[in-house]
Design an enzyme around this catalytic site. Structure first.
Site, PDB file in Angstrom:
ATOM      1  N   LYS A  54       0.906  -1.142  -0.061  1.00 17.58           N
ATOM      2  CA  LYS A  54       0.081  -0.135  -0.067  1.00 17.58           C
ATOM      3  C   LYS A  54       0.948   1.379   0.103  1.00 17.58           C
ATOM      4  O   LYS A  54       0.644   2.239  -0.754  1.00 17.58           O
ATOM      5  CB  LYS A  54      -1.058  -0.029   1.152  1.00 17.58           C
ATOM      6  N   GLN A  98      -4.192  -1.232   9.542  1.00 16.44           N
ATOM      7  CA  GLN A  98      -4.504  -2.596   9.030  1.00 16.44           C
ATOM      8  C   GLN A  98      -4.812  -3.504  10.168  1.00 16.44           C
ATOM      9  O   GLN A  98      -4.415  -3.412  11.333  1.00 16.44           O
ATOM     10  CB  GLN A  98      -2.800  -2.830   8.927  1.00 16.44           C
ATOM     11  N   ASP A 121     -10.675   2.847   3.946  1.00 12.41           N
ATOM     12  CA  ASP A 121     -11.317   1.488   4.101  1.00 12.41           C
ATOM     13  C   ASP A 121     -12.838   1.402   4.236  1.00 12.41           C
ATOM     14  O   ASP A 121     -13.093   0.118   3.801  1.00 12.41           O
ATOM     15  CB  ASP A 121     -10.592   0.676   5.309  1.00 12.41           C
TER      16      ASP A 121
END
Ligand code: NAP
Length: 309
Positions: A54, A98, A121
């Site tokens: 990422k 994460q 997200d």
């Protein structure tokens, strides 16, 4: 005739070029690029490799990227304080924590702490709710479902009116992709069934599907005889089934398989996504697109041309 392979790696390149071009425009007009912070707690090897991909991708499209690697024993309140500081940071548009987090942390409390306008997200309840209410018109779509929808569009798979069967009902893949394709609107308007471990006769549901989306995390779960001839098969599963030595680096790397018996399915399906190289690259591309959009929405809200999230 064999299936058309929908390569996420190729589509990712197109999307990243689009994002990079928009980033240049934002820098010219607003004096800064979109900013993305990735927060990793601990050293889970799979999480480390996802986060580093990422970061590399954010760098490649010209974003400001900030990495926060915290020790596994950091307290939840320290993590919440860090998130609060990035919520206030004017140069950061996207905050990515994460998952999974270590067991001493409450994941939902951490997700709830992220400003919904920076929740790239799309896991915050505000963004989950907006997906339910607005479908693809919601400000942020969760990255994997958005990537799947984009693959269907760009591969020319007819979605409106299709029978879609989703195997798996997780909050990050199964439920949101089902919701997205169910909505009245572009690349949606499908008839959707969601299957799970409580489903009786999974094979018969799969065989009905014009579009079969499998996100179970079980290698080779879907057999070729479960696939309707000509159907589109989207394999979300990423299963580590062994290790091999990479020819490039000489290091040990994971052997990955999807949830579909890919080689056998190639002869039955009309379209299919490979693993690796299918849905995974699209997920990262969509994260970049969400971060870009987060900045676009913020500057529009500041200019009074859009509502603040
Ligand atoms: P998850 O939270 O473990 O959920 C799995 C779902 O599949 C559950 O709803 C489960 O049913 C269902 N399931 C499991 N075995 C089944 C079976 N034998 N028959 C029917 N249903 C079954 O997983 P997830 O987070 O959604 O991830 C699924 C897979 O996708 C994993 O391999 C993951 O690594 C991969 N993934 C890939 C990406 C990407 O970008 N490529 C992104 C996210 C996830 P119950 O609810 O009844 O337990």
């Amino acid at each position: 005739m064999g299936a058309q392979i929908i390569r996420g790696t190729d589509l990712r390149e197109t999307i990243l070029e689009e994002v990079a071009a928009e980033t240049v425009k934002l820098k010219e007009t607003h004096g800064r690029p979109p900013g993305l912070v990735t927060i990793l707690v601990g050293e889970n090897p799979a999480s480390l490799s996802y986060v580093s991909l990422k970061i590399q991708t954010a760098h490649r499209v010209g974003f400001k990227e900030v990495q926060e690697n915290l020790p596994a024993d950091v307290s939840e309140s320290e993590l919440l304080a860090l998130i609060a500081s990035y919520n206030q940071d004017e140069t950061i548009d996207g905050i990515l924590v994460q998952l999974p987090l270590p067991g001493h942390m409450d994941e939902s409390r951490v997700i709830h702490a992220i400003d919904p306008a920076k929740d790239v997200d799309a896991f915050h309840p505000v963004n989950v709710g907006r997906l339910m209410l607005e479908g693809s018109r919601a400000p942020f779509l969760p990255c994997t479902p958005a990537g799947i929808q984009e693959m269907l569009v760009r591969a020319g798979v007819p979605v409106a009116g299709a029978e879609v069967v989703v195997v798996g009902r997780s909050n990050i893949v199964g439920k949101p992709i089902a919701n997205l394709l169910l909505q009245k609107g572009r690349a949606a308007n499908a008839t959707v069934t969601v299957a799970h471990t409580g489903t009786r006769d999974l094979a018969s549901h799969c065989r009905r599907a014009d579009i079969l989306i499998v996100a179970a995390g079980v290698p080779n779960l879907v057999k070729p005889e479960w696939i309707k001839p000509g159907a589109c098969v989207i394999d979300v599963g990423v299963n580590r089934v062994g290790e091999r030595i990479s020819e490039k680096t000489g290091k040990s790397v994971a052997i990955l398989r999807g949830d579909v018996d890919y080689d056998a399915a190639l002869g039955v399906a009309g379209w299919i996504t490979p693993v690796p190289g299918g849905v995974g690259p699209m997920t990262i591309a969509m994260l970049m697109r969400n971060t870009l959009k987060a900045m676009q929405l913020r500057v529009a809200a500041e200019a009074g041309t859009a509502d603040r999230l």
